[in-house]
Write a protein that holds these residues in place. Structure first.
Motif, PDB file in Angstrom:
ATOM      1  N   ALA A  24      -2.041 -16.859   1.119  1.00  0.00           N
ATOM      2  CA  ALA A  24      -2.634 -18.013   1.808  1.00  0.00           C
ATOM      3  C   ALA A  24      -4.143 -17.866   1.983  1.00  0.00           C
ATOM      4  O   ALA A  24      -4.811 -18.841   2.371  1.00  0.00           O
ATOM      5  N   MET A  25      -4.688 -16.687   1.683  1.00  0.00           N
ATOM      6  CA  MET A  25      -6.132 -16.480   1.833  1.00  0.00           C
ATOM      7  C   MET A  25      -6.873 -17.194   0.708  1.00  0.00           C
ATOM      8  O   MET A  25      -6.721 -16.858  -0.464  1.00  0.00           O
ATOM      9  N   ASP A  26      -7.686 -18.188   1.064  1.00  0.00           N
ATOM     10  CA  ASP A  26      -8.368 -19.009   0.067  1.00  0.00           C
ATOM     11  C   ASP A  26      -9.285 -18.191  -0.833  1.00  0.00           C
ATOM     12  O   ASP A  26      -9.445 -18.510  -2.023  1.00  0.00           O
ATOM     13  N   GLU A  27      -9.904 -17.147  -0.272  1.00  0.00           N
ATOM     14  CA  GLU A  27     -10.899 -16.399  -1.044  1.00  0.00           C
ATOM     15  C   GLU A  27     -10.278 -15.490  -2.099  1.00  0.00           C
ATOM     16  O   GLU A  27     -10.959 -15.048  -3.032  1.00  0.00           O
ATOM     17  N   ILE A  28      -8.997 -15.199  -1.967  1.00  0.00           N
ATOM     18  CA  ILE A  28      -8.344 -14.309  -2.938  1.00  0.00           C
ATOM     19  C   ILE A  28      -8.187 -15.027  -4.277  1.00  0.00           C
ATOM     20  O   ILE A  28      -7.622 -16.109  -4.360  1.00  0.00           O
ATOM     21  N   GLU A  29      -8.685 -14.390  -5.337  1.00  0.00           N
ATOM     22  CA  GLU A  29      -8.578 -14.939  -6.692  1.00  0.00           C
ATOM     23  C   GLU A  29      -7.476 -14.267  -7.491  1.00  0.00           C
ATOM     24  O   GLU A  29      -6.834 -14.889  -8.348  1.00  0.00           O
ATOM     25  N   LEU A  30      -7.254 -12.986  -7.202  1.00  0.00           N
ATOM     26  CA  LEU A  30      -6.290 -12.186  -7.968  1.00  0.00           C
ATOM     27  C   LEU A  30      -5.361 -11.455  -7.009  1.00  0.00           C
ATOM     28  O   LEU A  30      -5.817 -10.823  -6.060  1.00  0.00           O
ATOM     29  N   VAL A  31      -4.058 -11.539  -7.271  1.00  0.00           N
ATOM     30  CA  VAL A  31      -3.064 -10.840  -6.467  1.00  0.00           C
ATOM     31  C   VAL A  31      -2.349  -9.807  -7.333  1.00  0.00           C
ATOM     32  O   VAL A  31      -1.936 -10.117  -8.463  1.00  0.00           O
ATOM     33  N   ILE A  32      -2.225  -8.583  -6.816  1.00  0.00           N
ATOM     34  CA  ILE A  32      -1.492  -7.528  -7.498  1.00  0.00           C
ATOM     35  C   ILE A  32      -0.113  -7.425  -6.862  1.00  0.00           C
ATOM     36  O   ILE A  32       0.024  -7.046  -5.698  1.00  0.00           O
ATOM     37  N   VAL A  33       0.925  -7.776  -7.609  1.00  0.00           N
ATOM     38  CA  VAL A  33       2.303  -7.683  -7.120  1.00  0.00           C
ATOM     39  C   VAL A  33       2.827  -6.294  -7.482  1.00  0.00           C
ATOM     40  O   VAL A  33       3.317  -6.054  -8.583  1.00  0.00           O
ATOM     41  N   ASN A  34       2.673  -5.358  -6.544  1.00  0.00           N
ATOM     42  CA  ASN A  34       3.085  -3.970  -6.763  1.00  0.00           C
ATOM     43  C   ASN A  34       4.165  -3.570  -5.764  1.00  0.00           C
ATOM     44  O   ASN A  34       4.168  -2.473  -5.218  1.00  0.00           O
ATOM     45  N   THR A  35       5.085  -4.476  -5.548  1.00  0.00           N
ATOM     46  CA  THR A  35       6.204  -4.307  -4.630  1.00  0.00           C
ATOM     47  C   THR A  35       7.429  -3.805  -5.399  1.00  0.00           C
ATOM     48  O   THR A  35       7.393  -3.717  -6.635  1.00  0.00           O
ATOM     49  N   PRO A  36       8.546  -3.462  -4.723  1.00  0.00           N
ATOM     50  CA  PRO A  36       9.740  -3.007  -5.451  1.00  0.00           C
ATOM     51  C   PRO A  36      10.176  -3.975  -6.550  1.00  0.00           C
ATOM     52  O   PRO A  36       9.987  -5.189  -6.456  1.00  0.00           O
ATOM     53  N   TYR A  87       0.832  -1.207   0.000  1.00  0.00           N
ATOM     54  CA  TYR A  87       0.000   0.000   0.000  1.00  0.00           C
ATOM     55  C   TYR A  87       0.868   1.258   0.000  1.00  0.00           C
ATOM     56  O   TYR A  87       0.605   2.222   0.692  1.00  0.00           O
ATOM     57  N   GLY A  88       1.918   1.210  -0.802  1.00  0.00           N
ATOM     58  CA  GLY A  88       2.703   2.408  -1.037  1.00  0.00           C
ATOM     59  C   GLY A  88       2.023   3.258  -2.090  1.00  0.00           C
ATOM     60  O   GLY A  88       0.817   3.148  -2.331  1.00  0.00           O
ATOM     61  N   MET A  89       2.797   4.121  -2.750  1.00  0.00           N
ATOM     62  CA  MET A  89       2.214   5.004  -3.753  1.00  0.00           C
ATOM     63  C   MET A  89       1.487   4.240  -4.845  1.00  0.00           C
ATOM     64  O   MET A  89       0.381   4.592  -5.251  1.00  0.00           O
ATOM     65  N   SER A  90       2.080   3.163  -5.326  1.00  0.00           N
ATOM     66  CA  SER A  90       1.466   2.372  -6.391  1.00  0.00           C
ATOM     67  C   SER A  90       0.112   1.820  -5.959  1.00  0.00           C
ATOM     68  O   SER A  90      -0.872   1.884  -6.702  1.00  0.00           O
ATOM     69  N   GLY A  91       0.051   1.254  -4.749  1.00  0.00           N
ATOM     70  CA  GLY A  91      -1.203   0.687  -4.267  1.00  0.00           C
ATOM     71  C   GLY A  91      -2.264   1.735  -4.050  1.00  0.00           C
ATOM     72  O   GLY A  91      -3.430   1.563  -4.430  1.00  0.00           O
ATOM     73  N   ARG A  92      -1.872   2.864  -3.423  1.00  0.00           N
ATOM     74  CA  ARG A  92      -2.827   3.928  -3.108  1.00  0.00           C
ATOM     75  C   ARG A  92      -3.339   4.631  -4.353  1.00  0.00           C
ATOM     76  O   ARG A  92      -4.512   4.996  -4.418  1.00  0.00           O
ATOM     77  N   VAL A  93      -2.450   4.826  -5.348  1.00  0.00           N
ATOM     78  CA  VAL A  93      -2.778   5.663  -6.496  1.00  0.00           C
ATOM     79  C   VAL A  93      -3.246   4.859  -7.705  1.00  0.00           C
ATOM     80  O   VAL A  93      -4.277   5.182  -8.306  1.00  0.00           O
ATOM     81  N   PHE A  94      -2.514   3.824  -8.064  1.00  0.00           N
ATOM     82  CA  PHE A  94      -2.770   3.160  -9.334  1.00  0.00           C
ATOM     83  C   PHE A  94      -3.664   1.922  -9.257  1.00  0.00           C
ATOM     84  O   PHE A  94      -4.189   1.481 -10.284  1.00  0.00           O
ATOM     85  N   LEU A 147      -2.666   2.251   7.178  1.00  0.00           N
ATOM     86  CA  LEU A 147      -3.015   3.440   6.409  1.00  0.00           C
ATOM     87  C   LEU A 147      -4.239   3.230   5.519  1.00  0.00           C
ATOM     88  O   LEU A 147      -4.996   4.165   5.274  1.00  0.00           O
ATOM     89  N   SER A 148      -4.434   2.004   5.047  1.00  0.00           N
ATOM     90  CA  SER A 148      -5.547   1.747   4.131  1.00  0.00           C
ATOM     91  C   SER A 148      -6.899   1.755   4.822  1.00  0.00           C
ATOM     92  O   SER A 148      -7.935   1.879   4.167  1.00  0.00           O
ATOM     93  N   ALA A 153      -8.155  -7.676   0.450  1.00  0.00           N
ATOM     94  CA  ALA A 153      -7.057  -7.634   1.426  1.00  0.00           C
ATOM     95  C   ALA A 153      -5.916  -6.770   0.909  1.00  0.00           C
ATOM     96  O   ALA A 153      -5.664  -6.707  -0.299  1.00  0.00           O
ATOM     97  N   ILE A 154      -5.227  -6.122   1.849  1.00  0.00           N
ATOM     98  CA  ILE A 154      -4.077  -5.279   1.535  1.00  0.00           C
ATOM     99  C   ILE A 154      -2.954  -5.621   2.512  1.00  0.00           C
ATOM    100  O   ILE A 154      -3.192  -5.735   3.724  1.00  0.00           O
ATOM    101  N   THR A 155      -1.746  -5.757   1.987  1.00  0.00           N
ATOM    102  CA  THR A 155      -0.591  -6.026   2.837  1.00  0.00           C
ATOM    103  C   THR A 155       0.007  -4.718   3.340  1.00  0.00           C
ATOM    104  O   THR A 155       0.409  -3.859   2.554  1.00  0.00           O
ATOM    105  N   GLU A 156       0.028  -4.555   4.655  1.00  0.00           N
ATOM    106  CA  GLU A 156       0.734  -3.452   5.315  1.00  0.00           C
ATOM    107  C   GLU A 156       1.519  -4.070   6.458  1.00  0.00           C
ATOM    108  O   GLU A 156       0.936  -4.588   7.408  1.00  0.00           O
TER     109      GLU A 156
END
Length: 355
Positions: free
Chosen positions: A62-74, A13-20, A43-44, A35-38
């Motif tokens: 590991a969350m079973d309900e998550i279907e799509l993950v956004i990899v917006n890390t460095p 949830y850095g700039m990419s997560g918050r903005v894009f 902040l979210s 879900a959001i990783t902090e």
């Protein structure tokens, strides 16, 4: 409530997560920001009070309900985190640059195919107003046959920003070059060769903060002279696009306004989102039968929400994803060739991948 919504998790949830990402996921009726990783903050919660906050990427996938993950890390983590998400059975969107090497990208594409999962890359600037306008001008031959194309990201920060990972890892060629090269390949196809100058120009710089890349003999337009440029010491901005053709020229200043709107808290489902005013339009100049025409050319509407619409259509209706990782991987190959060209001061030929 629509039980078929695409339950989505954000890796950061850095700039990419918050903005894009978060604003577009939250406002799309077919997505649910689940879900959001902090790692330590919350902040979210202020903006998305119903979203579950997790403390690690491992907990997210590991969350079973998550279907799509956004990899917006460095950038350096893209390969590791994308691989983890795929191995956990998740569809994945990875921020640009997709990976650090063509080899890493190929491995991830094979893994996604083996598991029957979607793997896409967030090349959102295909939905910039200025790029869509340039594409329209070229597609409709408004200025005849294109002979020269320049695309520039002008930045100005004459110091090294403390605590910014982009100042320590990756560099401008991977960061902004991923956008400029991707847009150019969309227009003209993959180049046969690359000639580049990549440098560190700021005092105390560690990673490259300047590049000029020439793409040579692109598949769809081998005679077009193409220059891509970006730098952090451009106090007076250069034009964002300069396009010359046999019948005229198009010049556009200023960048797509969506990022600035999002940073200022605007919501992407507001009326006239991504619409430029007339004073922001580019200039089209032509000469026909001895008469000169010099006028504003209306910009197309930019809309990053179309990226997530394309993801929805792919996951629910099987429509091909325009930013599928297999199609974006050649961008990494071009960046590798540009790095080699600058280092060895030579033109580097690319083994052109199948388009």
């Amino acid at each position: 409530m629509n039980s078929n919504k695409i339950k989505t998790g954000l890796a950061s949830y850095g700039m990419s997560g918050r903005v894009f990402h978060a604003p577009f996921i939250d406002t799309h009726p077919q997505f649910e920001l689940t879900a959001i990783t902090e790692r330590s903050k919350n902040l979210s919660r202020e903006q998305y009070p119903n979203v579950h906050i997790v403390r690690s990427f491992d907990e997210l996938v590991a969350m079973d309900e998550i279907e799509l993950v956004i990899v917006n890390t460095p950038d350096a983590t893209h390969y590791e985190y994308t691989k983890k998400a795929l191995e956990a059975g998740k569809n994945v969107i990875t921020e640009k640059p997709f990976t650090q090497t063509t080899e890493e990208g190929g491995e991830l594409i094979s893994l996604a195919k083996e598991k029957g999962l979607m793997l896409g890359v967030y090349q959102n600037r295909r939905w910039d107003a200025d790029f869509l306008t340039v594409k329209e001008i070229i597609d409709h031959q408004k200025i005849g046959r294109i002979v020269e194309f320049e695309s520039t990201f002008s930045r100005y920060r004459n110091y090294i920003q403390a605590g910014n990972w982009k100042e320590q890892d990756g560099g401008m060629t991977y960061n902004l070059g991923s956008h400029l090269i991707d847009q150019c390949v969309c227009l003209f196809g993959l180049p046969e060769a690359v000639f580049a100058d990549i440098a560190v120009l700021r005092n105390g710089g560690i990673v490259d903060d300047y590049f000029m890349i020439h793409l040579l003999r692109c598949a769809k337009a081998p005679d077009v002279r193409i220059t891509l440029k970006a730098g952090y010491l451009m106090c007076e901005p250069e034009p964002r696009f300069v396009v010359h053709g046999t019948l005229g020229s198009y010049v556009k200043y200023g960048v797509d306004k969506q990022e600035e709107l999002l940073k200022n808290g605007a919501v992407p489902d507001t009326p006239d989102w991504g619409v430029e005013t007339e004073n922001e339009w580019g200039i089209l100049k032509m000469e026909t039968n001895g008469r000169a025409f010099h006028e504003k050319y209306p910009s197309r509407r930019g809309n990053y929400a179309d990226f997530y619409e394309s993801v929805y259509r792919h996951l629910r209706n099987g429509i091909p994803l325009p930013t599928d990782a297999a199609g974006v991987l050649p961008i990494i190959t071009v960046i590798e060739a540009a790095k080699e060209s600058s280092r060895d001061r030579k033109i580097v030929t690319i083994n052109r991948l199948q388009e």
